[in-house]
Design a protein around this motif. Sequence first.
Motif, PDB file in Angstrom:
ATOM      1  N   LEU A   5       8.339   5.654 -14.765  1.00  0.00           N
ATOM      2  CA  LEU A   5       8.360   4.278 -14.979  1.00  0.00           C
ATOM      3  C   LEU A   5       8.584   3.546 -13.423  1.00  0.00           C
ATOM      4  N   PHE A   6       9.391   4.327 -12.722  1.00  0.00           N
ATOM      5  CA  PHE A   6       9.849   3.949 -11.514  1.00  0.00           C
ATOM      6  C   PHE A   6       8.530   3.710 -10.541  1.00  0.00           C
ATOM      7  N   LEU A   7       7.725   5.008 -10.479  1.00  0.00           N
ATOM      8  CA  LEU A   7       6.512   5.021  -9.814  1.00  0.00           C
ATOM      9  C   LEU A   7       5.673   3.922 -10.130  1.00  0.00           C
ATOM     10  N   TRP A   8       5.493   3.698 -11.400  1.00  0.00           N
ATOM     11  CA  TRP A   8       4.350   2.753 -11.941  1.00  0.00           C
ATOM     12  C   TRP A   8       4.678   1.391 -11.404  1.00  0.00           C
ATOM     13  N   GLY A   9       6.027   0.939 -11.579  1.00  0.00           N
ATOM     14  CA  GLY A   9       6.383  -0.344 -10.915  1.00  0.00           C
ATOM     15  C   GLY A   9       6.071  -0.138  -9.446  1.00  0.00           C
ATOM     16  N   ALA A  10       6.343   0.745  -8.744  1.00  0.00           N
ATOM     17  CA  ALA A  10       6.360   0.597  -7.204  1.00  0.00           C
ATOM     18  C   ALA A  10       4.735   0.872  -6.816  1.00  0.00           C
ATOM     19  N   GLN A  11       3.838   1.182  -7.605  1.00  0.00           N
ATOM     20  CA  GLN A  11       2.554   1.170  -7.487  1.00  0.00           C
ATOM     21  C   GLN A  11       1.951  -0.216  -7.680  1.00  0.00           C
ATOM     22  N   LEU A  12       2.301  -1.010  -9.049  1.00  0.00           N
ATOM     23  CA  LEU A  12       1.963  -2.114  -9.125  1.00  0.00           C
ATOM     24  C   LEU A  12       2.443  -3.118  -7.970  1.00  0.00           C
ATOM     25  N   TRP A  13       3.751  -2.736  -7.653  1.00  0.00           N
ATOM     26  CA  TRP A  13       4.359  -3.853  -6.484  1.00  0.00           C
ATOM     27  C   TRP A  13       3.247  -3.946  -5.208  1.00  0.00           C
ATOM     28  N   GLN A  14       2.995  -2.534  -4.723  1.00  0.00           N
ATOM     29  CA  GLN A  14       2.208  -2.448  -3.822  1.00  0.00           C
ATOM     30  C   GLN A  14       0.964  -3.099  -3.892  1.00  0.00           C
ATOM     31  N   HIS A  15       0.267  -2.946  -5.123  1.00  0.00           N
ATOM     32  CA  HIS A  15      -0.969  -3.704  -5.402  1.00  0.00           C
ATOM     33  C   HIS A  15      -0.986  -5.271  -5.199  1.00  0.00           C
ATOM     34  N   VAL A  16       0.182  -5.619  -5.942  1.00  0.00           N
ATOM     35  CA  VAL A  16       0.192  -7.225  -5.570  1.00  0.00           C
ATOM     36  C   VAL A  16       0.487  -7.712  -4.284  1.00  0.00           C
ATOM     37  N   GLN A  17       1.389  -6.916  -3.573  1.00  0.00           N
ATOM     38  CA  GLN A  17       1.543  -7.247  -2.246  1.00  0.00           C
ATOM     39  C   GLN A  17       0.359  -6.851  -1.166  1.00  0.00           C
ATOM     40  N   CYS A  18      -0.734  -6.423  -1.661  1.00  0.00           N
ATOM     41  CA  CYS A  18      -1.815  -6.055  -0.957  1.00  0.00           C
ATOM     42  C   CYS A  18      -1.654  -5.366   0.359  1.00  0.00           C
ATOM     43  N   MET A  19      -0.609  -4.305  -0.214  1.00  0.00           N
ATOM     44  CA  MET A  19       0.013  -3.375   0.985  1.00  0.00           C
ATOM     45  C   MET A  19      -1.240  -2.653   1.737  1.00  0.00           C
ATOM     46  N   ARG A  20      -2.491  -2.182   0.886  1.00  0.00           N
ATOM     47  CA  ARG A  20      -3.394  -1.634   1.758  1.00  0.00           C
ATOM     48  C   ARG A  20      -3.938  -2.109   3.187  1.00  0.00           C
ATOM     49  N   GLN A  21      -4.162  -3.461   2.946  1.00  0.00           N
ATOM     50  CA  GLN A  21      -4.413  -4.345   4.057  1.00  0.00           C
ATOM     51  C   GLN A  21      -3.670  -4.473   5.183  1.00  0.00           C
ATOM     52  N   ARG A  22      -2.284  -4.519   4.880  1.00  0.00           N
ATOM     53  CA  ARG A  22      -1.081  -4.574   5.758  1.00  0.00           C
ATOM     54  C   ARG A  22      -0.729  -3.347   6.465  1.00  0.00           C
ATOM     55  N   ALA A  23      -1.288  -2.264   5.775  1.00  0.00           N
ATOM     56  CA  ALA A  23      -0.980  -0.997   6.326  1.00  0.00           C
ATOM     57  C   ALA A  23      -1.777  -0.463   7.138  1.00  0.00           C
ATOM     58  N   LEU A  24      -3.011  -1.099   7.469  1.00  0.00           N
ATOM     59  CA  LEU A  24      -4.296  -0.643   8.387  1.00  0.00           C
ATOM     60  C   LEU A  24      -3.805  -0.528   9.729  1.00  0.00           C
ATOM     61  N   LEU A  25      -4.604   0.335  10.500  1.00  0.00           N
ATOM     62  CA  LEU A  25      -4.213   0.471  11.942  1.00  0.00           C
ATOM     63  C   LEU A  25      -4.584  -0.842  12.496  1.00  0.00           C
ATOM     64  N   LYS A  26      -3.714  -1.210  13.461  1.00  0.00           N
ATOM     65  CA  LYS A  26      -4.013  -2.287  14.390  1.00  0.00           C
ATOM     66  C   LYS A  26      -5.282  -2.294  14.988  1.00  0.00           C
ATOM     67  N   SER A  27      -5.816  -3.438  15.419  1.00  0.00           N
ATOM     68  CA  SER A  27      -7.045  -3.478  16.341  1.00  0.00           C
ATOM     69  C   SER A  27      -6.900  -2.884  17.715  1.00  0.00           C
ATOM     70  N   ASP A  28      -7.853  -2.158  17.839  1.00  0.00           N
ATOM     71  CA  ASP A  28      -7.810  -1.502  19.301  1.00  0.00           C
ATOM     72  C   ASP A  28      -8.207  -2.599  20.776  1.00  0.00           C
ATOM     73  N   PRO A  29      -7.114  -2.665  21.494  1.00  0.00           N
ATOM     74  CA  PRO A  29      -7.194  -3.891  22.258  1.00  0.00           C
ATOM     75  C   PRO A  29      -8.483  -3.957  23.371  1.00  0.00           C
ATOM     76  N   GLY A  30      -8.918  -2.549  23.388  1.00  0.00           N
ATOM     77  CA  GLY A  30     -10.222  -2.526  24.056  1.00  0.00           C
ATOM     78  C   GLY A  30     -11.566  -3.122  23.414  1.00  0.00           C
TER      79      GLY A  30
END
Length: 253
Positions: free
Chosen positions: A221-246
């Motif tokens: 139940l805890f894991l399901w709630g944590a997965q839902l929270w990450q989805h709602v927070q759009c965590m995949r987008q926020r967790a991407l590598l930063k752009s290469d300065p070059g």
Amino acid sequence: MQVRKTLLRWGPWNYRFWRELTRWCYEQGLKNPPVVNTSAHFPASGELQNAYTDIRRETLEVALSGRLPANHEIMEQQRTLYEFDRKVWGMLPLRGYGYDYPANQALIPTLRSFLARHRDVVSAAVSLFPPGKVLRPHRGPFKGVWRYHLPLYVQILADGRTSCELLIDGTTYHLHEGEGLLWDDTFLHSAVNRSDQPRVVLLFDVFRHDQPFWLVGLGWLFLWGAQLWQHVQCMRQRALLKSDPGEETAGAA
């Protein structure tokens, strides 16, 4: 006014409330030492050791690129750990409580293959401590997992200690590259990098199979709630590598 602030901080609408409630429930049903035998509780760690050379090479190519996102920018609840010394803790999530980060996993193919075979490894991340970083004493929120540390890039100091220093329940550990440690992060712990080089470690959370059945249900139940929270927070987008300065410079030109 103070009562109002306390209610806002610790009410059931706040992460802290559920963190403490979950921790209390687990502490009633699970008793264990801070550090446990790795082969007994996480036998799949042998696969990580066998593939260590490839994992290290692939991971360091990403981790030392200077493009890891900041942990406190991915998860706002981690901001106090940043504000303690204002040194950025780099983090690349690969899986978070069962919620996959496919773009990040694709950067490290050997780990992606490992995670596909082992769903009981519910979390995995690349962690980079900058030189001098201090992680203040704190406790993890969820006792339903074991935490596994696998150092990939560590400096040996003049006194023989290493830059991968963990203080767990009053005992200090100095881990070397390739030396895994399995422990319960709900015990009070802290970490520090006393070297002048970054420290890179893989962090895994492994679902515990020594739990009573009623805690297994609470755990999922805890894991399901944590997965839902990450989805709602759009965590995949926020967790991407930063752009290469070059690349940005080239685009501007």
